[in-house]
Structure formats: C-alpha cells, structure tokens
Design a protein around this motif. Sequence first.
Motif, short mmCIF file in Angstrom:
data_model
loop_
_atom_site.label_atom_id
_atom_site.label_comp_id
_atom_site.label_asym_id
_atom_site.label_seq_id
_atom_site.Cartn_x
_atom_site.Cartn_y
_atom_site.Cartn_z
N ALA A 1 41.27 54.31 51.71
CA ALA A 1 40.18 55.27 51.92
C ALA A 1 39.39 55.57 50.64
O ALA A 1 38.17 55.75 50.71
CB ALA A 1 40.73 56.56 52.52
N PRO A 2 40.04 55.61 49.47
CA PRO A 2 39.26 55.89 48.27
C PRO A 2 38.34 54.74 47.83
O PRO A 2 37.48 54.96 46.98
CB PRO A 2 40.33 56.15 47.20
N ASN A 3 38.53 53.52 48.35
CA ASN A 3 37.75 52.38 47.86
C ASN A 3 36.24 52.60 47.81
O ASN A 3 35.61 52.25 46.82
CB ASN A 3 38.06 51.12 48.68
N PRO A 4 35.62 53.16 48.84
CA PRO A 4 34.18 53.37 48.74
C PRO A 4 33.79 54.28 47.57
O PRO A 4 32.77 54.06 46.93
CB PRO A 4 33.81 54.04 50.08
N VAL A 5 34.64 55.26 47.27
CA VAL A 5 34.35 56.16 46.15
C VAL A 5 34.56 55.43 44.83
O VAL A 5 33.72 55.46 43.93
CB VAL A 5 35.27 57.41 46.20
N GLY B 1 34.38 48.31 49.86
CA GLY B 1 33.61 48.91 48.78
C GLY B 1 32.22 48.33 48.70
O GLY B 1 31.87 47.43 49.45
N CYS B 2 31.44 48.87 47.77
CA CYS B 2 30.06 48.42 47.60
C CYS B 2 29.99 47.43 46.43
O CYS B 2 30.46 47.72 45.34
CB CYS B 2 29.17 49.62 47.30
N ILE B 3 29.39 46.28 46.71
CA ILE B 3 29.25 45.26 45.68
C ILE B 3 27.80 45.27 45.19
O ILE B 3 26.88 45.14 45.99
CB ILE B 3 29.63 43.87 46.26
N PRO B 4 27.59 45.44 43.88
CA PRO B 4 26.23 45.58 43.37
C PRO B 4 25.52 44.25 43.18
O PRO B 4 26.15 43.18 43.25
CB PRO B 4 26.44 46.25 42.02
N ALA B 5 24.23 44.31 42.87
CA ALA B 5 23.41 43.11 42.71
C ALA B 5 23.94 42.19 41.62
O ALA B 5 23.86 40.97 41.74
CB ALA B 5 21.97 43.52 42.41
N SER B 6 24.54 42.78 40.58
CA SER B 6 25.01 41.94 39.47
C SER B 6 26.14 41.01 39.88
O SER B 6 26.45 40.05 39.18
CB SER B 6 25.47 42.84 38.32
N LEU B 7 26.77 41.29 41.01
CA LEU B 7 27.88 40.44 41.45
C LEU B 7 27.51 39.57 42.66
O LEU B 7 28.36 39.13 43.40
CB LEU B 7 29.10 41.31 41.79
N LEU B 8 26.21 39.34 42.82
CA LEU B 8 25.76 38.58 44.00
C LEU B 8 26.26 37.14 44.02
O LEU B 8 26.25 36.49 45.06
CB LEU B 8 24.24 38.59 44.07
N ASP B 9 26.69 36.62 42.87
CA ASP B 9 27.15 35.24 42.87
C ASP B 9 28.63 35.10 43.19
O ASP B 9 29.18 34.00 43.17
CB ASP B 9 26.82 34.58 41.53
#
Lengths: 173, 575
Positions: free
Chosen positions: B486-490, B381-389
């Motif tokens: 497969a759904p994880n990216p969505v 999946g995609c991890i956003p900037a807010s979770l960079l730590d």
Amino acid sequence: MGCCQDHRDEIREDIDLQLLDPVLDEYKGVRGSVIPVLQKTQDIYGYLPRASLSYIAEKLGEKEAKIYGVATFYAQFRMEPIGEHLIMLCQGTACHVNGADRIQMAIEEELKIKDGETTEDGKFTLMIMACLGCCSLAPVMMIGEETYAKLTPESTVKILRDLRNRDHKEVPE
Amino acid sequence: MRVAVGAGSCGYAAGAQKVFDAIKALDLPDCKLEIVGCVGMCYLEPIVDVYNDKGELARYTHVQPDDVAAIFSDEGADDKLILAEDEEILNTQVRIVLRNCGIINPERIEDYVEVGGYEAFKKCVQEMSPEDVIDEIKASGLRGRGGAGFPAWFKWNAARRSPGEDKYMVCNADEGDPGAFMDRSILEGDPHALIEGMLIGAYAMGAKTGIIYVRAEYPLAIKRLEIAIKQAREAGFIGKNIMGIEGLDFDLWIKAGAGAFVCGEETALIASLEGERGMPRLKPPFPAERGYFANPTNINNVETLANVPFILRNGAKAFTQYGTEKSPGTKIFALTGKINKGGLVEIPMGMPLRDVIFKIGGGIQNNRTFKAVQMGGPSGGCIPASLLDTPVDYEHIVQTGAIVGSGGMVVMDETTCMVEMARFFLDFTCRESCGKCTYCRVGTKRILEILERITTGKGKETDIDLLLELCKKVSEGSLCGLGQTAPNPVLTTIRYFRDEYEDHIKNGTCTAKQCTALIAYTINDNCIGCTACARACPVSAISGKVKNKHEIDQEACIRCGQCITTCRFNAIDVS
C-alpha cells in the motif's frame, strides 16, 4: 443484533420473507453459501433488509452476527433500499485521472445527493465504484445495465435529465 | 461474407448493440453476422470487421448505425476503414493470450475448436503424464500474471504433491486493480481458453473441481463464461470420464465475488469462497497444502491460465522465444489515462516503456508532456519520464519501485498532481483494508490524513519524513500484499516527485494546478462578457453584465473547472 438497530427498523415491515425460501432451499446444506444467498436476497429486494438477515441466519443455522459481518464486509451489499436508477460512477484510476471528480460533482449538484444516497423522490441512487473495467473509455458510469462512456459534466447532466424526462413521459401510459 | 461486431463491454459502451441491430436490419444476403470479443483497440470502438469470401478482412472503426448502409453499399465507406497507423499497432504486438479476442465468436465452442481449441488439453491427457505437463510449464518459465509473478509450475507441483483426494483448481477472475481490464477482455472474448487452461492445470495437479471466482461487476463476462461452461460440458470436456478416460473427472462452476479488493490475496479469496469475510490468514500453510475447506488448492489468475493452452500445444520454446530470460512470454497491458490510443496491448516482456507508451499508445493526449506512468495499481508506483527506457519485465519494473502487477498502465501528463495521485491510491487502500492488521488498518488511514492535509495546503515541514517512516512500518507490519505494498504509491511519488510535495508544503502551490484548495480561478482581460461561464457555473459564483468582463467570487467558487471548459476565449486563468 444491537449493532444495527436504527432507523432501518421502520422500513423493514413490508417485506415478504417467504420470497427467500426457494433460495434457502437451493443452498440448503451447501457449504460456504452465505455470499450467494445474500446476493440472491439482494436481487429479490434490491437491498438486504434487516429482517432478511435474521431469517437467513436462522435458516442456514449460522450466527446472525456472522451473516451481518459478511454483509457489511463486501462492497456489493447494500443495507438500505435504492432508487429506481442506480448510478454506478467509476472512480478507478483511469477515470480519476480523466476527471471523474468533476463528473461526481456534476451528479451531486444535479441530484443533490452524495455517494450512497438516494434522491428524495426515490429516482436515483449514487454509488461510487472502484473500477468498472472500461478504463479506456474513461470517465464512465453505469446506470442499470447501460454503460455511458467518455463523460463530461454536461453530457452527464443531460443523461440524468433525459432519464428523468423519459420516466415522466412513461407515467401517463 | 462474415461480419463481426466487437461486442465486449467497451464495444457495448460505445454503442455496438445499435450497430449490430442496424446491420441485422439490412438483412444482407449470404452474410454471417456475429459478435466477437474486444480486439483491444477500445479507442476505435465500435468496430465492425467484414471478411469477404476469400477471408480477407476490412476493419471499420467508429461505426455508428448511420454508417452501416454505406459500408455495405457498392460505394463502400473507405473513410471508416482503419488507418494504417492503427493497424500497425496491432502488428507490433505479439498476441498469444489475446490471439482469439476480437476474432472468434466467444459464445460458440465450435469457433474455438476450429482454431485449435482444446487440442492442447487432448494432447495432455493422451500423450503426457501430469508430471510432463508440469515440466513443460516449468520449461516455459510462465509466471503468475496477477501481480506477484510467482512461477506457475511451482504452485501446480506443490498442489500435486500435497496429500489428499479432494483438490481444487481456482481461477482468480476478481480483477480488482483499478485501471486493469485484461481479464475481463479474455473472459468476454475467449472464455474457452481459460476453461482449457484450467482443465490442463487440473489434470496436472490432480484436481477434480474447478471454481472461477469472478467479479460481480462483470455481468457480460459471467454470462459468456456460463455459456462456455455449458458448451464445454456438452462437448464432454467437463464432467465424468472426460474423453472416455476412466476416472478423469472435472467439474467447474462460477462463484461471483462480492466486491473486495483484498480477495485478490489467495487466502482471502479462499475465505470468501467459504462464505466468510475475505480476510487473509498467515502462510504457511499455503493453499497448496490447506486451501478451500482445508483441501489442497491452487489459485491462478485468468491471464496466466489463458497462456497455458498455447504453451502445451506449441511447446515451451514457442513461448520462451518471446520476452526475456527471467520474464518469458508476453504480457497484456491496459493503456489508459492521458494516452491517445487507450486499450489492451499484448507485448513481449522486455519492450522499453517508451515504445509501449509512444509507439503503441500513440503518445499523450492533446500534445501534452508525459509526466509519469502508474504501474501495478494501488500496489504499484509511478515511473517518471527519466525512466522511460526501462524494459517492461518483472525485474526491471521492480527496481523502479513500481510493479508489473496485473498490467495496468495509467499514463499521466503535467496536469496530474502526483501528491493527489498518492492520496487517491491511499484512499483506495484505506477503504479496502480488511482491518485485520493494525498497521494496515490504522496506518493507511494516517498516511491518507497526512496526504489530505498536504493536498489542502495544510502540510507540515516534517510530513515527508513522517510519511516515509509510516510507510516503512505499514509495509513491515502487514500480513498480506495489500498492506505490504500500500505505501508504494507514496514512496515512489516521494522518490521521483519530492519537489511537488515540497511545493505543496512550503509554498502552498500545486504545480499541476489540480489540488482545488491550492488554486484559484480568475477571469482575465480576454473576457468579452458572453456569460457562458456564468451560466455554466453550478454554484453561481460568476457575475457580470453582458459584454462586460465577469468576475469570480472566490468565496463561493468550488473550483470545479466548469468555467474553464466552457470559455471559448481563453479568459480564465488558474493560479
């Protein structure tokens, strides 16, 4: 094998099935050898001619439907002949993020072919690949054994034209 | 003097062969010229390492054939030397698996033996029982590096306990995750480490046969593996009565995969080895009980096995000193996408994501803003900037909705549309679905269709809820990991970037200006009429007289972006 009776029948005649015999001898009696046999068949003809599938099925003692099923399951196998230069354009994640779509557009525009197609002069075939594993040099494509990295639409077109020109020059020799 | 040219696939793509030939042509006296694998800094390729007679290293980067003469002249070529900041990147890493990559010649077993190769295997067969070996791996906490993170010892132990004479040790080298290439690098840079790992595993579980299932798209890796297997056979590590021990037999061969992502799943891989379509089957029975032709079979990934010699040679503690309690050791990550310093890095588990991307990866290209990092490929999946730590280990990454997976990290900036990213992955999983389970076969197709309609501005208000519902069903109704994940990216993009979905659906806009159906290129008053864009346009959609402002025919425009790349006057707007 009614499932694949189509225009491929027209081009199947001029293949020499005996070229397969050494391969079939090598794998005779080896369990689970369908895939390597098909890989070597493709090495010989450049694709999997329909007649070769029937021949392999007969010699390996397998159902023709099974051979056809395996051949169509895996991305590596092609059921139609390819051009002189096989362009494998990577559309893996890294290449996609770094603009592989634009490279694809440039190739399609330059050669007037789409994924899986061959140019009318039989020079180029375009195949889109899932990942070539050169992600840090994205976008990349492979033509034959050569890998071209950090492509731009301009550099891609230049590579294709250079290849075509080189072939032209080689003809008179 | 020893001169080593980085000759992995990436090195060759950057022109390493020409550089090698140019050095060879110099015919330097007392010079041992050879190839090495990839050191991981793909962005600096071609790399040439020059070791003087004291063993001191001078590393030259971005070397072209024309630079070669200068490097070996008396003046030298200091401008080609690696920068301190790049060297720092190498020093920040902990290289266990990659310890030999880029250092030794992968085509010579002698070089591997010289750095302690095959000592771990010797130690196992001479001083340890198979149970001891399994205990050591258990103590090390080594988890599968291919995706699932399953404890390695558990599978070995299960295969060992399974009744049967014929047991198989299989290495999954069918690296299918787009965006990950650590296995390729190990195979190309240190193939003997994998073979030694397999030998140790085979000894532990009692297997007499090994199979390496490797991607056919990796011709160089296959070639180097073949050389390595031949050498190991000649050196007596493969064959009958290994090292003179009666009954200690091991045979090893390579099987080239034929291109199917689903074959990363154990039972599908086995079906493929058996010459069938690579379709997963219900577990249990697990491969450890009934695998390759119904024999007990153990499957490990390349990176997992390449860790094994280190653990056995140095002890479990040497391994667990790195990483976290539940995710010990190191992990290789492939840094790619919009990152400055792309390549392979091996870091201790638990390092914050921010450090990996900014300290090691050098931040984002063209000073743009970090938007997200995609981890775990099509199953991730995609991890956003807010979770960079977030610390990079199995447990913490899973909490974000992504997975560590095989270690691909594709970095994205504000020009990447997250809906389009989800569409890209579903396009992949939809094509790679083997078709066995209805939810995966049809469900991924339906998800893809919805995403396609959103990215082309035809999304409906109910689409997000519909996606969430479908994703749940596909995940629950699929037999293997491909469909289940497969759904994880969505799911992750909806979770963190729901506003982008809503923008597409409600306002018909793509914030990242990537979805071609939702954007338009126009020419502003900066245009001086240089005609460059008109000449670059592949569909002749741009018209205008010389020295006059040009115009784009919106009907004809295919939004390829060629004009914007060509324009030197900032005269093209995207809206």
